[in-house]
Design a protein around this motif. Structure first.
Motif, PDB file in Angstrom:
ATOM      1  N   LEU A 108       0.824  -1.309  -0.036  1.00  0.00           N
ATOM      2  CA  LEU A 108      -0.009  -0.014   0.024  1.00  0.00           C
ATOM      3  C   LEU A 108       0.874   1.432   0.231  1.00  0.00           C
ATOM      4  N   VAL A 109       1.964   1.276   0.939  1.00  0.00           N
ATOM      5  CA  VAL A 109       2.777   2.131   0.988  1.00  0.00           C
ATOM      6  C   VAL A 109       3.700   2.414  -0.536  1.00  0.00           C
ATOM      7  N   ASP A 110       3.970   1.542  -0.980  1.00  0.00           N
ATOM      8  CA  ASP A 110       4.655   1.634  -2.245  1.00  0.00           C
ATOM      9  C   ASP A 110       3.927   2.046  -3.417  1.00  0.00           C
ATOM     10  N   ARG A 111       2.587   1.514  -3.318  1.00  0.00           N
ATOM     11  CA  ARG A 111       1.529   2.205  -4.389  1.00  0.00           C
ATOM     12  C   ARG A 111       1.437   3.657  -4.317  1.00  0.00           C
ATOM     13  N   SER A 112       1.188   4.076  -2.975  1.00  0.00           N
ATOM     14  CA  SER A 112       0.845   5.734  -2.715  1.00  0.00           C
ATOM     15  C   SER A 112       2.326   6.339  -3.264  1.00  0.00           C
ATOM     16  N   LEU A 113       3.377   5.672  -2.693  1.00  0.00           N
ATOM     17  CA  LEU A 113       4.505   6.539  -3.316  1.00  0.00           C
ATOM     18  C   LEU A 113       4.799   6.628  -4.787  1.00  0.00           C
ATOM     19  N   GLU A 114       4.205   5.680  -5.655  1.00  0.00           N
ATOM     20  CA  GLU A 114       4.416   5.446  -6.986  1.00  0.00           C
ATOM     21  C   GLU A 114       3.392   6.702  -7.526  1.00  0.00           C
ATOM     22  N   TYR A 115       2.182   6.871  -6.903  1.00  0.00           N
ATOM     23  CA  TYR A 115       0.959   7.324  -7.216  1.00  0.00           C
ATOM     24  C   TYR A 115       1.404   8.986  -6.952  1.00  0.00           C
ATOM     25  N   LEU A 116       1.944   9.266  -5.805  1.00  0.00           N
ATOM     26  CA  LEU A 116       2.177  10.557  -5.438  1.00  0.00           C
ATOM     27  C   LEU A 116       3.358  11.161  -6.446  1.00  0.00           C
ATOM     28  N   ARG A 117       4.412  10.505  -6.567  1.00  0.00           N
ATOM     29  CA  ARG A 117       5.537  10.819  -7.552  1.00  0.00           C
ATOM     30  C   ARG A 117       5.006  10.971  -8.860  1.00  0.00           C
ATOM     31  N   ALA A 118       3.981  10.296  -9.448  1.00  0.00           N
ATOM     32  CA  ALA A 118       3.638  10.545 -10.654  1.00  0.00           C
ATOM     33  C   ALA A 118       2.575  11.589 -10.843  1.00  0.00           C
ATOM     34  N   SER A 140       8.349  12.494   3.830  1.00  0.00           N
ATOM     35  CA  SER A 140       6.993  13.083   3.096  1.00  0.00           C
ATOM     36  C   SER A 140       6.249  14.006   3.775  1.00  0.00           C
ATOM     37  N   TYR A 141       6.432  14.314   5.039  1.00  0.00           N
ATOM     38  CA  TYR A 141       6.042  15.651   5.739  1.00  0.00           C
ATOM     39  C   TYR A 141       6.851  16.777   4.979  1.00  0.00           C
ATOM     40  N   ARG A 142       8.169  16.566   4.877  1.00  0.00           N
ATOM     41  CA  ARG A 142       8.927  17.837   4.039  1.00  0.00           C
ATOM     42  C   ARG A 142       8.387  17.889   2.703  1.00  0.00           C
ATOM     43  N   ARG A 143       7.833  16.801   1.824  1.00  0.00           N
ATOM     44  CA  ARG A 143       7.120  17.163   0.556  1.00  0.00           C
ATOM     45  C   ARG A 143       6.126  18.059   0.751  1.00  0.00           C
ATOM     46  N   SER A 144       5.368  17.459   1.734  1.00  0.00           N
ATOM     47  CA  SER A 144       4.058  18.124   1.895  1.00  0.00           C
ATOM     48  C   SER A 144       4.326  19.560   2.356  1.00  0.00           C
ATOM     49  N   ARG A 150      -2.450  21.054  -4.268  1.00  0.00           N
ATOM     50  CA  ARG A 150      -3.252  21.015  -2.921  1.00  0.00           C
ATOM     51  C   ARG A 150      -3.546  19.558  -2.605  1.00  0.00           C
ATOM     52  N   ASP A 151      -3.926  18.538  -3.480  1.00  0.00           N
ATOM     53  CA  ASP A 151      -4.292  17.155  -3.454  1.00  0.00           C
ATOM     54  C   ASP A 151      -3.135  16.567  -3.158  1.00  0.00           C
ATOM     55  N   LEU A 152      -1.923  17.010  -3.756  1.00  0.00           N
ATOM     56  CA  LEU A 152      -0.788  16.206  -3.882  1.00  0.00           C
ATOM     57  C   LEU A 152      -0.129  16.529  -2.224  1.00  0.00           C
ATOM     58  N   ALA A 153      -0.135  17.721  -1.857  1.00  0.00           N
ATOM     59  CA  ALA A 153       0.318  17.873  -0.560  1.00  0.00           C
ATOM     60  C   ALA A 153      -0.358  17.180   0.498  1.00  0.00           C
ATOM     61  N   LYS A 154      -1.691  16.914   0.572  1.00  0.00           N
ATOM     62  CA  LYS A 154      -2.604  16.357   1.487  1.00  0.00           C
ATOM     63  C   LYS A 154      -2.025  14.760   1.336  1.00  0.00           C
ATOM     64  N   GLY A 155      -1.827  14.421   0.072  1.00  0.00           N
ATOM     65  CA  GLY A 155      -1.720  12.964  -0.075  1.00  0.00           C
ATOM     66  C   GLY A 155      -0.162  12.549   0.421  1.00  0.00           C
ATOM     67  N   TRP A 156       0.829  13.734   0.614  1.00  0.00           N
ATOM     68  CA  TRP A 156       2.089  13.161   1.150  1.00  0.00           C
ATOM     69  C   TRP A 156       1.830  13.194   2.509  1.00  0.00           C
ATOM     70  N   GLU A 157       0.999  14.198   3.270  1.00  0.00           N
ATOM     71  CA  GLU A 157       0.721  14.447   4.711  1.00  0.00           C
ATOM     72  C   GLU A 157       0.081  13.146   5.124  1.00  0.00           C
ATOM     73  N   ARG A 158      -0.881  12.547   4.215  1.00  0.00           N
ATOM     74  CA  ARG A 158      -1.475  11.272   4.644  1.00  0.00           C
ATOM     75  C   ARG A 158      -0.587  10.183   4.786  1.00  0.00           C
TER      76      ARG A 158
END
Length: 132
Positions: A1-11, A54-58, A24-32
């Motif tokens: 799940l985390v790996d898929r989330s990372l792939e999605y956020l990077r894309a 992830s918090y730093r990216r957000s 804004r959605d991307l920042a929320k995704g990194w935060e979650r």
């Protein structure tokens, strides 16, 4: 799940450059994702180093959005990630970075509290910033 989330956020990062809503959605995704990886006092995977990244990216996205549009809503979003990042930095004893993030969160909290329209969730975040 985390790996898929990372792939999605990077894309999504590649596509989000021109769009306020996507960033804004991307920042929320990194935060979650950071919350799942290693949020302070919440159930998490114990991956605090990854959570910090992830918090730093957000945070970078939230700061950018607030500079572009300094609305109360963006200020609250920024404060939330500042508080979360501060908590994990202090947990990890990353004091050098915490000495930068915590005062920034306090300045942001004070500015938000001066706005008469600050909602209850914003005031709670401000208190969290002071408690750190």
């Amino acid at each position: 799940l985390v790996d898929r989330s990372l792939e999605y956020l990077r894309a999504l990062e590649r596509d989000a450059q021109g769009s306020v809503e996507l960033r804004r959605d991307l920042a929320k995704g990194w935060e979650r994702l950071a919350d799942v990886q290693g949020a302070y006092l919440d159930p998490n995977l114990g991956e605090h180093a990854q959570a910090l990244e992830s918090y730093r990216r957000s945070l970078a996205l939230r700061e950018e959005l607030f500079r572009e549009r300094p609305t109360l809503e963006h200020r609250i979003d920024l404060l939330r990630v500042q508080v979360s990042l501060s908590e994990v930095l202090l947990l990890r004893e990353a004091l050098e970075e915490a000495r930068i993030v915590v005062p920034a969160a306090l300045r942001n909290a004070e500015a938000m509290l001066l706005e008469s329209t600050a909602p209850a969730n914003g005031r709670r975040l401000a208190m969290s910033a002071y408690l750190n």
